[in-house]
Design a protein around this motif. Structure first.
Motif, PDB file in Angstrom:
ATOM      1  N   ILE A  56      11.513  39.812  94.980  1.00 55.58           N
ATOM      2  CA  ILE A  56      11.862  40.852  94.057  1.00 55.58           C
ATOM      3  C   ILE A  56      13.253  40.281  93.600  1.00 55.58           C
ATOM      4  CG2 ILE A  56      10.852  42.706  95.697  1.00 55.58           C
ATOM      5  CD1 ILE A  56      13.838  42.949  96.883  1.00 55.58           C
ATOM      6  N   PRO A  57      13.868  40.806  92.473  1.00 60.17           N
ATOM      7  CA  PRO A  57      15.035  40.399  91.634  1.00 60.17           C
ATOM      8  C   PRO A  57      15.983  40.011  92.685  1.00 60.17           C
ATOM      9  CG  PRO A  57      13.818  42.250  90.442  1.00 60.17           C
ATOM     10  CD  PRO A  57      13.178  42.073  91.901  1.00 60.17           C
ATOM     11  N   SER A  58      16.739  39.018  92.458  1.00 56.19           N
ATOM     12  CA  SER A  58      17.578  38.442  93.509  1.00 56.19           C
ATOM     13  C   SER A  58      19.070  39.528  93.464  1.00 56.19           C
ATOM     14  CB  SER A  58      18.449  37.028  92.830  1.00 56.19           C
ATOM     15  OG  SER A  58      17.288  36.054  92.777  1.00 56.19           O
ATOM     16  N   SER A  59      19.221  40.381  92.369  1.00 56.96           N
ATOM     17  CA  SER A  59      20.155  41.025  92.108  1.00 56.96           C
ATOM     18  C   SER A  59      20.081  42.114  93.160  1.00 56.96           C
ATOM     19  CB  SER A  59      20.319  41.601  90.676  1.00 56.96           C
ATOM     20  OG  SER A  59      19.529  42.346  90.393  1.00 56.96           O
ATOM     21  N   SER A  72      20.731  31.302  90.537  1.00 50.87           N
ATOM     22  CA  SER A  72      20.105  30.570  89.261  1.00 50.87           C
ATOM     23  C   SER A  72      18.991  31.063  88.546  1.00 50.87           C
ATOM     24  CB  SER A  72      19.841  29.114  89.653  1.00 50.87           C
ATOM     25  OG  SER A  72      18.677  29.226  90.613  1.00 50.87           O
ATOM     26  N   ARG A  73      18.236  31.723  89.200  1.00 51.92           N
ATOM     27  CA  ARG A  73      17.148  32.555  88.589  1.00 51.92           C
ATOM     28  C   ARG A  73      17.036  34.059  88.981  1.00 51.92           C
ATOM     29  NH1 ARG A  73      13.712  28.629  86.415  1.00 51.92           N
ATOM     30  NH2 ARG A  73      12.087  30.305  86.207  1.00 51.92           N
ATOM     31  N   LEU A  74      16.273  34.732  88.156  1.00 56.07           N
ATOM     32  CA  LEU A  74      15.889  36.256  88.480  1.00 56.07           C
ATOM     33  C   LEU A  74      15.478  36.323  89.646  1.00 56.07           C
ATOM     34  CD1 LEU A  74      16.175  38.933  87.427  1.00 56.07           C
ATOM     35  CD2 LEU A  74      14.048  38.853  86.283  1.00 56.07           C
ATOM     36  N   LEU A 208      13.219  34.273  85.124  1.00 60.12           N
ATOM     37  CA  LEU A 208      13.734  33.637  84.021  1.00 60.12           C
ATOM     38  C   LEU A 208      14.911  33.181  84.762  1.00 60.12           C
ATOM     39  CD1 LEU A 208      13.630  36.270  81.184  1.00 60.12           C
ATOM     40  CD2 LEU A 208      12.105  34.148  81.527  1.00 60.12           C
ATOM     41  N   PRO A 209      15.393  31.631  84.195  1.00 60.13           N
ATOM     42  CA  PRO A 209      16.696  31.300  84.655  1.00 60.13           C
ATOM     43  C   PRO A 209      17.903  32.289  84.082  1.00 60.13           C
ATOM     44  CG  PRO A 209      15.817  29.786  83.020  1.00 60.13           C
ATOM     45  CD  PRO A 209      14.447  30.710  83.202  1.00 60.13           C
ATOM     46  N   ILE A 210      18.743  32.056  84.666  1.00 63.70           N
ATOM     47  CA  ILE A 210      20.081  33.040  84.655  1.00 63.70           C
ATOM     48  C   ILE A 210      21.258  31.905  83.991  1.00 63.70           C
ATOM     49  CG2 ILE A 210      21.837  34.396  85.096  1.00 63.70           C
ATOM     50  CD1 ILE A 210      20.019  35.273  87.617  1.00 63.70           C
ATOM     51  N   PRO A 211      21.449  31.982  82.857  1.00 55.94           N
ATOM     52  CA  PRO A 211      22.274  31.116  82.004  1.00 55.94           C
ATOM     53  C   PRO A 211      23.675  30.999  82.638  1.00 55.94           C
ATOM     54  CG  PRO A 211      21.178  32.334  80.362  1.00 55.94           C
ATOM     55  CD  PRO A 211      20.882  33.034  81.829  1.00 55.94           C
ATOM     56  N   SER A 292       3.511  36.907  90.586  1.00 59.34           N
ATOM     57  CA  SER A 292       3.212  35.213  90.304  1.00 59.34           C
ATOM     58  C   SER A 292       2.555  35.206  88.955  1.00 59.34           C
ATOM     59  CB  SER A 292       2.359  34.806  91.464  1.00 59.34           C
ATOM     60  OG  SER A 292       2.063  33.284  91.316  1.00 59.34           O
ATOM     61  N   ASN A 293       3.045  34.069  88.469  1.00 53.98           N
ATOM     62  CA  ASN A 293       2.641  33.683  87.058  1.00 53.98           C
ATOM     63  C   ASN A 293       1.626  32.474  87.009  1.00 53.98           C
ATOM     64  OD1 ASN A 293       4.424  35.608  85.816  1.00 53.98           O
ATOM     65  ND2 ASN A 293       6.135  34.002  85.699  1.00 53.98           N
TER      66      ASN A 293
END
Length: 503
Positions: A56-59, A72-74, A208-211, A292-293
């Motif tokens: 699940i989203p890291s946040s 580093s990533r979502l 996605l990577p988090i800039p 998963s992609n």
């Protein structure tokens, strides 16, 4: 004399650390945290398989009071969750309280305190908290001949780094762990055969990577990250409510989730026969879905084979099914964990009048008041309990239980008491309310779950793991349950320590 602690916490994962943080806030500093592994982090220390990441989203997968701006990533990889656990333990002063490599084998209530058998010694404490996790007992499949296999056998929960290049690999299991692992194995194996008993619902993963610039904003403006967390939590809550908890009222939403997953599968797998094998025949939400992609796409590679025939046996060099035999060098067991037979509880817990918690649960249904306390077991907090898991993020559950602890201990102290016990009447009313909600509203009772083989269901066929309410409702209950539901009593012979101690 045997040293007595304010509390013993069993488990040094995020649940145990959250409980210890709350106990310290409540003024209980003489704590002992026991962990059977050689380091903290729970599942994020034990699991090290390729592709490991939060699903699940890291946040949303972090304490709300301790946001991490450095993901580093979502969907952060496993090593970042391990580092986050280390950060929390250091910041909140938990590491000096921890003992590693200690297996707890039992605990017994002795009238005014708990005696805990741990690593060949007895430790005593006023309060006992078990935070052994839902997914802590790896399950080995009951397959004839599996011990005769001469190649390498590895369970995903006991992964060790190894060179798999050019190996013939077989994977048994297609749960959420396998979804992450299989694409990684396909990149190394000369031949990969996946033995599937039950397909899984999989949706696209917006990973996605988090800039770095965004991470800097999160670090400097925590409110921005809190807003992102709120948005992610709201999406997960909507999925949980529409797909599982309010299935009766929102069947169309559940159906849309299925169609979304089917469309994802159709885009990645053109072969209708293969697609049919990968399509679940149970309702979305009966079993934990995942993201998963590249999972589906992996099965279109020429050296990857999906096997759905029942495994007959394993011999010295391969796996035998009704349709043939597969030669194997490495056998990977992605067979999950045993929740209901060897867990709940993870060790023997004996309460008032010699009541055995494991036996009581199995004889009287799996139950715990608000997913935290059990009648007949004073001063006992069971964090990974029936009806405790709320929402899709484990941290929702942890923080609900921390809130419950805060209200409970505050009420106990205001009465000059040091012992609490949930009344049987309050527990029974809670159980009846949860069972009614499961039966009348959820996908577990109203959907098609017979073929899901989900760990949500116990050996009696009851879905007693998830709390069948919204996260908001769970938080309200934790913050406002009637304190009259508990019996409180003083124990003058053992007062709570207010001095800081270390094990």
């Amino acid at each position: 004399m045997t040293r007595r602690y304010d509390a013993v916490v069993v488990g040094a994962g995020f649940g145990g650390m959250g409980a210890a943080i709350e106990l310290k806030r409540l003024g209980l500093h003489d704590l002992l945290i026991l962990e059977r592994e050689d380091d903290l982090g729970g599942t994020w220390h034990v699991n090290r398989y390729p592709g490991l990441a939060v699903d699940i989203p890291s946040s949303t997968y972090s304490y709300s009071f301790e946001p991490n701006p450095h993901w580093s990533r979502l969907f952060a990889p496993g090593e970042e969750l391990k580092r986050y656990a280390e950060h929390v333990a250091v910041k909140y002063g938990l590491k000096p309280l921890m003992r590693f490599g200690v297996t707890v084998t039992g605990a017994r209530w002795q009238g005014e305190h708990w005696e805990v058998s741990a690593g060949g010694e007895i430790v005593t404490a006023r309060y006992l908290v078990t935070a052994t996790g839902f997914l802590s007992m790896p399950r080995k499949p009951d397959i004839a001949g599996i011990d005769s296999f001469r190649g390498e056998v590895v369970h995903t929960a006991a992964w060790e780094p190894c060179d798999l290049t050019g190996k013939r690999i077989a994977v048994i299991g297609t749960g959420a762990t396998a979804v992450q692992l299989i694409p990684e194995l396909a990149r190394e194996a000369s031949a990969l055969t996946v033995f599937q008993r039950t397909p899984i619902w999989v949706s696209p993963k917006p990973d996605l990577p988090i800039p770095p610039a965004v991470r800097k904003v999160f670090a400097r403006l925590p409110l921005v990250q809190r807003a992102v967390r709120w948005l992610g939590s709201s999406v997960l809550e909507l999925m949980m409510i529409s797909g599982v908890v309010r299935y009766k009222q929102l069947r169309v939403a559940n159906r849309l989730a299925e169609l979304w997953c089917r469309a994802h599968l159709r885009r990645q797998v053109r072969d209708p026969a293969l697609r049919d094998k990968l399509t679940p025949d149970y309702s979305f939400g009966c079993r934990r879905p995942t993201f998963s992609n590249d999972y589906f796409r992996t099965f279109t590679r020429p050296h990857v084979h999906l096997e759905t025939s029942t495994i007959d046996r394993v011999d010295e060099t391969g796996i035998v099914t009704a349709d043939g035999r597969t030669e194997v060098d490495v056998l990977v067991l992605a067979t999950g964990f045993d929740l209901w037979d060897t867990n709940f509880p993870a060790f023997e817990v004996i309460g008032r009048d010699g009541e055995d918690l494991g036996a009581w649960w199995r004889q009287n249904r799996f139950q715990a008041y608000e997913g935290v306390t059990v009648p007949g077991f004073p001063n006992y907090l069971s964090l990974n309990s029936p009806y405790s898991y709320s929402g899709l993020s484990y941290f929702t559950t942890i923080e609900c239980q921390m809130t419950h602890m805060r209200r409970l201990f505050t009420a106990m102290r205001s009465r000059g008491a040091s012992t609490f016990e949930i009344t049987r009447r309050a527990n029974d009313e809670f159980l009846d309310r949860m069972r009614t909600k499961v039966k009348q509203n959820t996908v577990f009772s109203l959907g098609q779950c017979a073929t899901a083989r989900s760990y949500y269901f116990n050996q009696h066929g009851e879905a007693t793991l998830l709390r069948p309410t919204s996260t908001a409702s769970a938080h309200r209950a934790a913050a406002s349950f009637p304190v009259s539901h508990y019996d409180f009593s003083p124990s003058p012979s053992l007062c709570i320590s207010t001095t800081r101690g270390a094990p």
